[in-house]
Design a protein around this motif. Structure first.
Motif, PDB file in Angstrom:
ATOM      1  N   MET A 257       5.701  19.924 -34.061  1.00  0.00           N
ATOM      2  CA  MET A 257       6.864  20.420 -33.358  1.00  0.00           C
ATOM      3  C   MET A 257       8.204  19.585 -34.016  1.00  0.00           C
ATOM      4  O   MET A 257       9.064  20.053 -34.357  1.00  0.00           O
ATOM      5  CB  MET A 257       6.865  19.867 -31.919  1.00  0.00           C
ATOM      6  CG  MET A 257       6.083  20.991 -30.892  1.00  0.00           C
ATOM      7  SD  MET A 257       6.817  22.650 -30.944  1.00  0.00           S
ATOM      8  CE  MET A 257       8.499  22.167 -30.386  1.00  0.00           C
ATOM      9  N   ARG A 258       7.868  18.240 -34.279  1.00  0.00           N
ATOM     10  CA  ARG A 258       8.942  17.196 -34.634  1.00  0.00           C
ATOM     11  C   ARG A 258       8.993  17.724 -36.238  1.00  0.00           C
ATOM     12  O   ARG A 258      10.451  17.766 -36.636  1.00  0.00           O
ATOM     13  CB  ARG A 258       8.261  16.100 -35.153  1.00  0.00           C
ATOM     14  CG  ARG A 258       9.243  14.780 -34.780  1.00  0.00           C
ATOM     15  CD  ARG A 258       8.813  13.443 -34.740  1.00  0.00           C
ATOM     16  NE  ARG A 258       7.877  13.247 -33.643  1.00  0.00           N
ATOM     17  CZ  ARG A 258       6.726  12.817 -33.796  1.00  0.00           C
ATOM     18  NH1 ARG A 258       6.307  12.499 -35.016  1.00  0.00           N
ATOM     19  NH2 ARG A 258       5.892  12.874 -32.827  1.00  0.00           N
ATOM     20  N   LEU A 259       7.946  18.034 -36.925  1.00  0.00           N
ATOM     21  CA  LEU A 259       8.393  18.499 -38.534  1.00  0.00           C
ATOM     22  C   LEU A 259       9.126  19.970 -38.594  1.00  0.00           C
ATOM     23  O   LEU A 259      10.007  20.064 -39.241  1.00  0.00           O
ATOM     24  CB  LEU A 259       6.988  18.847 -39.105  1.00  0.00           C
ATOM     25  CG  LEU A 259       6.963  19.694 -40.217  1.00  0.00           C
ATOM     26  CD1 LEU A 259       7.374  18.944 -41.409  1.00  0.00           C
ATOM     27  CD2 LEU A 259       5.372  19.883 -40.823  1.00  0.00           C
ATOM     28  N   LEU A 260       8.651  20.919 -37.482  1.00  0.00           N
ATOM     29  CA  LEU A 260       9.300  22.144 -37.456  1.00  0.00           C
ATOM     30  C   LEU A 260      10.614  22.145 -36.926  1.00  0.00           C
ATOM     31  O   LEU A 260      11.729  22.808 -37.588  1.00  0.00           O
ATOM     32  CB  LEU A 260       8.612  23.191 -36.605  1.00  0.00           C
ATOM     33  CG  LEU A 260       7.139  23.570 -37.408  1.00  0.00           C
ATOM     34  CD1 LEU A 260       6.337  24.361 -36.318  1.00  0.00           C
ATOM     35  CD2 LEU A 260       7.299  24.326 -38.587  1.00  0.00           C
ATOM     36  N   ASP A 261      11.137  21.242 -36.105  1.00  0.00           N
ATOM     37  CA  ASP A 261      12.495  20.840 -35.545  1.00  0.00           C
ATOM     38  C   ASP A 261      13.459  20.400 -36.823  1.00  0.00           C
ATOM     39  O   ASP A 261      14.531  20.797 -37.022  1.00  0.00           O
ATOM     40  CB  ASP A 261      12.162  19.775 -34.497  1.00  0.00           C
ATOM     41  CG  ASP A 261      12.597  20.321 -33.256  1.00  0.00           C
ATOM     42  OD1 ASP A 261      12.830  21.502 -33.195  1.00  0.00           O
ATOM     43  OD2 ASP A 261      12.086  19.883 -32.163  1.00  0.00           O
TER      44      ASP A 261
END
Length: 334
Positions: A257-261
């Motif tokens: 999620m952090r990466l895609l955010d």
């Protein structure tokens, strides 16, 4: 930092390594680069590239392989994307969840790696709310969003409520607050709490908090497809510890999620090289990602996760096209 000759040799080395998966020796590099250079000259240039941290020499071979820094320089300055005709099926306008699942499968099938899609960020607006008494001080809250998405939440209350009271509260919320964002409802309730009976105000507050929790949880949805494709990638099949770490990443959806955010904050396709930062902490994995839109607004991100030794030019096209397909499918689904 590099002269043209060194750049050309680095480009040839990365391309050859992506194609073959074998450390590249000076003789192979001489043929691949098309340069009329002696083996000694090539060895000197490779030595310089190694000192700069762009290539490395595995212990078992005389050849060299790219490092994370080498890949980064390659994708930022040397990568030429040859536009090829990709046979991509259209994504039909459907319920958002179906579009997202289909997109993850499409990314996986086209890339033969792992497809990953972050579900659209939904507005926290409710169209309709209902309560169902389950037992003493335990209620089911049913929240219907404007696009028909239904979320159920169990909440625990300080007081016990009759079904008649629950109906009264639901009617109040539906008549006065439907169509507003949960945050707006919360603000308005703060101001109006004096004029509402105590038990109704408390239950409305609990319902709003439950709706807010449901909204935040629904934001965290990451759909992953094709993890098993990594089993057939030689970079992983030879070392199961690499594969285990890759699967751990898929389990740790918060990290994804952090990466895609991060990638949703940029325009167009982004490439994250494994091992160059904490964003993708595994040297064996890279991510090619792109945000997608609904009616011109960025609402989520999708991408391909595969070995660092992936054909980046093809992955860029696959991710770019899929992002456009998802944008179209979600924009036409009303």
């Amino acid at each position: 930092m590099l002269d043209d000759r060194a750049k050309l040799l680095l480009k040839a080395l990365v391309e050859r390594y992506i194609a073959d998966g074998q450390p590249v020796g000076s003789r192979t590099l001489s043929r691949a680069s098309g340069l009329e250079l002696s083996a000694a000259t090539i060895r000197n240039v490779m030595s310089d590239l190694e000192e700069l941290g762009l290539i490395a020499s595995p212990h078992t071979s005389a050849g060299r392989i790219p490092t994370a820094r080498g890949y980064r320089l390659f994708v930022d300055t040397m990568l030429t994307v040859q536009r090829e005709q990709l046979l991509t099926p259209q994504l039909a306008p459907e319920q958002p969840q179906k579009v997202i699942a289909n997109a993850a499968n499409l990314l996986s099938n086209l890339s033969q790696f792992v497809g990953v899609v972050m579900a659209p960020r939904r507005t926290s607006v409710f169209r309709h709310i209902e309560f169902l008494r389950l037992s003493d001080r335990r209620l089911l809250v049913i929240i219907v969003s404007p696009d028909g998405d239904v979320q159920n939440r169990v909440i625990f209350t300080e007081s016990d409520y009759t079904q008649a009271q629950l109906l009264e509260v639901a009617n109040q919320l539906n008549a006065n607050y439907a169509g507003l964002a949960i945050e707006q409802v919360r603000e308005r309730l703060k101001g109006e709490v004096e004029s509402l009976r105590g038990e109704i105000a408390a239950l409305m507050q609990a319902a709003v908090n439950a709706s807010s929790d449901a909204h935040h949880q629904s934001q965290d949805e990451v759909v992953i497809s094709g993890e098993r494709n990594l089993l057939s990638v030689s970079d992983f099949s030879g070392d199961l510890s690499h594969l285990r770490r890759a699967f751990d990443l898929f389990e740790q959806k918060t990290q994804l999620m952090r990466l895609l955010d991060i990638s949703s904050q940029a325009e167009g396709v982004r490439i994250f090289i494994g091992g160059e930062s904490q964003v993708v902490p595994f040297e064996e994995l890279s991510v090619v990602s792109s945000p997608y839109e609904v009616d011109g607004q960025v609402v989520g991100t999708l991408g391909v996760i595969g070995p660092t030794r992936m054909p980046y030019d093809r992955m860029i096209q696959i991710v770019d096209i899929t992002a456009k397909l998802v944008s179209n499918a979600l924009s036409h689904h009303k």
